[in-house]
Design an enzyme around this catalytic site. Structure first.
Site, PDB file in Angstrom:
ATOM      1  N   ASN A 299       0.856  -1.182   0.000  1.00  9.45           N
ATOM      2  CA  ASN A 299       0.000   0.000   0.000  1.00  9.45           C
ATOM      3  C   ASN A 299       0.901   1.244   0.000  1.00  9.45           C
ATOM      4  O   ASN A 299       1.680   1.453   0.936  1.00  9.45           O
ATOM      5  CB  ASN A 299      -0.902  -0.012   1.237  1.00  9.45           C
ATOM      6  CG  ASN A 299      -1.921   1.118   1.232  1.00  9.45           C
ATOM      7  OD1 ASN A 299      -1.609   2.249   0.865  1.00  9.45           O
ATOM      8  ND2 ASN A 299      -3.139   0.820   1.650  1.00  9.45           N
TER       9      ASN A 299
ATOM     10  N   ARG B  95       4.651  18.619   1.203  1.00 12.04           N
ATOM     11  CA  ARG B  95       5.428  19.719   0.654  1.00 12.04           C
ATOM     12  C   ARG B  95       4.870  20.274  -0.646  1.00 12.04           C
ATOM     13  O   ARG B  95       5.376  21.269  -1.167  1.00 12.04           O
ATOM     14  CB  ARG B  95       6.884  19.278   0.429  1.00 12.04           C
ATOM     15  CG  ARG B  95       7.661  19.015   1.704  1.00 12.04           C
ATOM     16  CD  ARG B  95       7.893  20.259   2.526  1.00 12.04           C
ATOM     17  NE  ARG B  95       8.749  21.206   1.863  1.00 12.04           N
ATOM     18  CZ  ARG B  95      10.064  21.247   2.006  1.00 12.04           C
ATOM     19  NH1 ARG B  95      10.673  20.370   2.802  1.00 12.04           N
ATOM     20  NH2 ARG B  95      10.789  22.154   1.377  1.00 12.04           N
TER      21      ARG B  95
ATOM     22  N   HIS C  13      -5.538   3.478  -1.645  1.00 13.88           N
ATOM     23  CA  HIS C  13      -6.831   3.732  -1.008  1.00 13.88           C
ATOM     24  C   HIS C  13      -7.125   5.227  -1.100  1.00 13.88           C
ATOM     25  O   HIS C  13      -6.873   5.981  -0.160  1.00 13.88           O
ATOM     26  CB  HIS C  13      -6.798   3.277   0.455  1.00 13.88           C
ATOM     27  CG  HIS C  13      -8.130   3.294   1.129  1.00 13.88           C
ATOM     28  ND1 HIS C  13      -8.440   2.464   2.184  1.00 13.88           N
ATOM     29  CD2 HIS C  13      -9.246   4.034   0.906  1.00 13.88           C
ATOM     30  CE1 HIS C  13      -9.672   2.702   2.586  1.00 13.88           C
ATOM     31  NE2 HIS C  13     -10.179   3.671   1.829  1.00 13.88           N
TER      32      HIS C  13
ATOM     33  N   ARG D 139      -9.060   8.585  -0.857  1.00 15.08           N
ATOM     34  CA  ARG D 139     -10.168   9.069  -0.032  1.00 15.08           C
ATOM     35  C   ARG D 139     -10.720  10.372  -0.618  1.00 15.08           C
ATOM     36  O   ARG D 139     -10.018  11.061  -1.360  1.00 15.08           O
ATOM     37  CB  ARG D 139      -9.713   9.264   1.411  1.00 15.08           C
ATOM     38  CG  ARG D 139      -9.326   7.942   2.078  1.00 15.08           C
ATOM     39  CD  ARG D 139      -8.823   8.160   3.492  1.00 15.08           C
ATOM     40  NE  ARG D 139      -8.398   6.896   4.086  1.00 15.08           N
ATOM     41  CZ  ARG D 139      -9.187   6.063   4.767  1.00 15.08           C
ATOM     42  NH1 ARG D 139     -10.466   6.383   4.944  1.00 15.08           N
ATOM     43  NH2 ARG D 139      -8.710   4.939   5.272  1.00 15.08           N
TER      44      ARG D 139
ATOM     45  N   HIS E 288      -3.948  11.667   0.837  1.00 12.56           N
ATOM     46  CA  HIS E 288      -2.741  10.934   0.427  1.00 12.56           C
ATOM     47  C   HIS E 288      -2.868  10.602  -1.056  1.00 12.56           C
ATOM     48  O   HIS E 288      -2.642  11.482  -1.883  1.00 12.56           O
ATOM     49  CB  HIS E 288      -2.467   9.714   1.320  1.00 12.56           C
ATOM     50  CG  HIS E 288      -3.667   8.990   1.830  1.00 12.56           C
ATOM     51  ND1 HIS E 288      -4.601   8.393   1.010  1.00 12.56           N
ATOM     52  CD2 HIS E 288      -4.072   8.752   3.110  1.00 12.56           C
ATOM     53  CE1 HIS E 288      -5.519   7.807   1.751  1.00 12.56           C
ATOM     54  NE2 HIS E 288      -5.247   8.016   3.022  1.00 12.56           N
TER      55      HIS E 288
ATOM     56  N   GLU F 138      -8.726   0.251  -2.988  1.00 18.95           N
ATOM     57  CA  GLU F 138      -9.607   0.126  -1.834  1.00 18.95           C
ATOM     58  C   GLU F 138     -10.455   1.385  -1.687  1.00 18.95           C
ATOM     59  O   GLU F 138     -10.009   2.477  -2.017  1.00 18.95           O
ATOM     60  CB  GLU F 138      -8.787  -0.048  -0.550  1.00 18.95           C
ATOM     61  CG  GLU F 138      -7.898  -1.262  -0.522  1.00 18.95           C
ATOM     62  CD  GLU F 138      -7.114  -1.373   0.768  1.00 18.95           C
ATOM     63  OE1 GLU F 138      -6.635  -2.477   1.062  1.00 18.95           O
ATOM     64  OE2 GLU F 138      -6.978  -0.344   1.476  1.00 18.95           O
TER      65      GLU F 138
ATOM     66  N   THR G 278      -8.182   6.231   9.535  1.00 19.07           N
ATOM     67  CA  THR G 278      -7.851   5.000   8.826  1.00 19.07           C
ATOM     68  C   THR G 278      -9.029   4.058   8.974  1.00 19.07           C
ATOM     69  O   THR G 278      -9.926   4.291   9.792  1.00 19.07           O
ATOM     70  CB  THR G 278      -6.564   4.365   9.390  1.00 19.07           C
ATOM     71  OG1 THR G 278      -6.198   3.243   8.579  1.00 19.07           O
ATOM     72  CG2 THR G 278      -6.751   3.911  10.835  1.00 19.07           C
TER      73      THR G 278
ATOM     74  N   HIS H 155      -4.074  -4.730   7.669  1.00 17.45           N
ATOM     75  CA  HIS H 155      -4.184  -3.675   8.679  1.00 17.45           C
ATOM     76  C   HIS H 155      -3.317  -4.023   9.875  1.00 17.45           C
ATOM     77  O   HIS H 155      -3.606  -4.946  10.628  1.00 17.45           O
ATOM     78  CB  HIS H 155      -5.621  -3.421   9.139  1.00 17.45           C
ATOM     79  CG  HIS H 155      -5.810  -2.010   9.635  1.00 17.45           C
ATOM     80  ND1 HIS H 155      -6.232  -0.980   8.825  1.00 17.45           N
ATOM     81  CD2 HIS H 155      -5.596  -1.450  10.838  1.00 17.45           C
ATOM     82  CE1 HIS H 155      -6.287   0.144   9.512  1.00 17.45           C
ATOM     83  NE2 HIS H 155      -5.901  -0.120  10.741  1.00 17.45           N
ATOM     84  N   ASP H 156      -2.226  -3.282  10.031  1.00 11.74           N
ATOM     85  CA  ASP H 156      -1.292  -3.410  11.153  1.00 11.74           C
ATOM     86  C   ASP H 156      -0.483  -4.708  11.141  1.00 11.74           C
ATOM     87  O   ASP H 156       0.132  -5.060  12.164  1.00 11.74           O
ATOM     88  CB  ASP H 156      -2.008  -3.250  12.500  1.00 11.74           C
ATOM     89  CG  ASP H 156      -2.453  -1.814  12.739  1.00 11.74           C
ATOM     90  OD1 ASP H 156      -2.000  -0.923  11.998  1.00 11.74           O
ATOM     91  OD2 ASP H 156      -3.258  -1.588  13.670  1.00 11.74           O
TER      92      ASP H 156
ATOM     93  N   GLY I 266       1.097  -1.429   4.238  1.00 16.28           N
ATOM     94  CA  GLY I 266       1.579  -0.116   3.846  1.00 16.28           C
ATOM     95  C   GLY I 266       2.310   0.598   4.955  1.00 16.28           C
ATOM     96  O   GLY I 266       3.528   0.772   4.909  1.00 16.28           O
ATOM     97  N   HIS I 267       1.581   1.017   5.983  1.00 16.43           N
ATOM     98  CA  HIS I 267       2.161   1.884   7.014  1.00 16.43           C
ATOM     99  C   HIS I 267       3.400   1.258   7.654  1.00 16.43           C
ATOM    100  O   HIS I 267       4.460   1.896   7.732  1.00 16.43           O
ATOM    101  CB  HIS I 267       1.107   2.197   8.080  1.00 16.43           C
ATOM    102  CG  HIS I 267       1.590   3.117   9.142  1.00 16.43           C
ATOM    103  ND1 HIS I 267       1.659   4.482   8.963  1.00 16.43           N
ATOM    104  CD2 HIS I 267       2.047   2.885  10.401  1.00 16.43           C
ATOM    105  CE1 HIS I 267       2.132   5.050  10.064  1.00 16.43           C
ATOM    106  NE2 HIS I 267       2.369   4.101  10.951  1.00 16.43           N
TER     107      HIS I 267
END
Length: 241
Positions: free
Chosen positions: A7, A18, A43, A45, A50, A70, A100, A190-191, A213-214
């Site tokens: 992700n 920036r 994903h 939004r 992002h 997503e 999230t 997720h996580d 991703g994160h």
């Protein structure tokens, strides 16, 4: 083998801070592919904090692996996926205000809506996945929508992993078994991270894809992107031995 879909939202978050094109999100996606990732997840939004819709249009012709988009199937999102025709669309019940994703679909209450949405996507040749909590009844009702896969929402597993990993993973084993019984493919996300990914994949049956991703991008700050992608791929390979 379980596929790794990276992700890339957080690359876009950093870029947007920036207002220029550093880091280059398109290059990041291509690099992840070159380093071995079997897919790219985005994903977008509505507030475009992002990944932007324009990024998705730019990404689609550049990728040689699977593109997974997503999101909540609101009209602008459906217009986007109809125009770009990704390999997979993962339906997520997020709202504009959410930081999230924090829950899966209630596939009982929203069955008709999800069924209509999946039918529309599948008519375009798009694989459909529904983001769900690890609940066998929710998964059995997801199967009635005509989706191809479910994505198991793994935050609860990640939260419980360090204190009692067997207890934390048990609902996901039951959920995966229900999905297999219903003929559904299984994704997860997720996580998930380098600490908990291997145990999850070695314990939960039939996982076809993990979307990460994160944690992956945080690890890349220390290990470098190429090394980090390969570390996650190694965890996946080791879990399958």
């Amino acid at each position: 083998m379980t596929n790794l879909s990276v992700n890339i939202n957080k690359f876009a978050t950093l870029r947007n801070a920036r207002g220029k094109n550093l880091p280059d999100v398109l290059k990041a996606a291509k690099d992840c592919e070159a380093f071995g990732a079997q897919g790219i997840t985005v994903h977008p939004r509505p507030d475009q904090r992002h990944i932007r819709y324009s990024d998705v249009y730019d990404l689609k012709p550049l990728l040689s692996t699977e593109l997974n988009i997503e999101g909540n199937p609101i009209p602008p999102f459906m217009d986007l996926v109809t125009a770009t025709v990704p390999t997979q669309v993962t339906l997520v019940p997020d709202t504009r205000e959410q930081l999230t994703s924090d829950c899966g679909w209630d596939t009982v209450a929203h069955r008709d809506f999800l069924k209509e949405t999946c039918s529309r996507l599948k008519s375009l040749g798009i694989r459909t996945s529904i983001f769900v909590n690890p609940d066998p009844e929710i998964i059995r009702n997801a199967a009635l929508t005509g989706c191809d896969r479910v994505e198991l929402y793994t935050e609860a597993y990640a939260e419980g992993y360090r204190t009692d990993r067997e207890k934390a993973v048990a609902p996901y084993v039951a959920a995966a078994e229900a999905a297999i019984e219903c003929g559904l493919g299984i994704n997860a996300g997720h996580d998930l991270n380098l600490d908990n990914l291997g145990y999850f994949l070695s314990t939960v049956p039939g996982v076809l894809e993990v979307s990460i991703g994160h944690a992956l991008i945080c690890d890349a700050l220390y290990y470098g992107l190429e090394n980090t992608v390969r570390l996650y791929l190694r965890e996946i390979r080791n879990a399958e031995k």
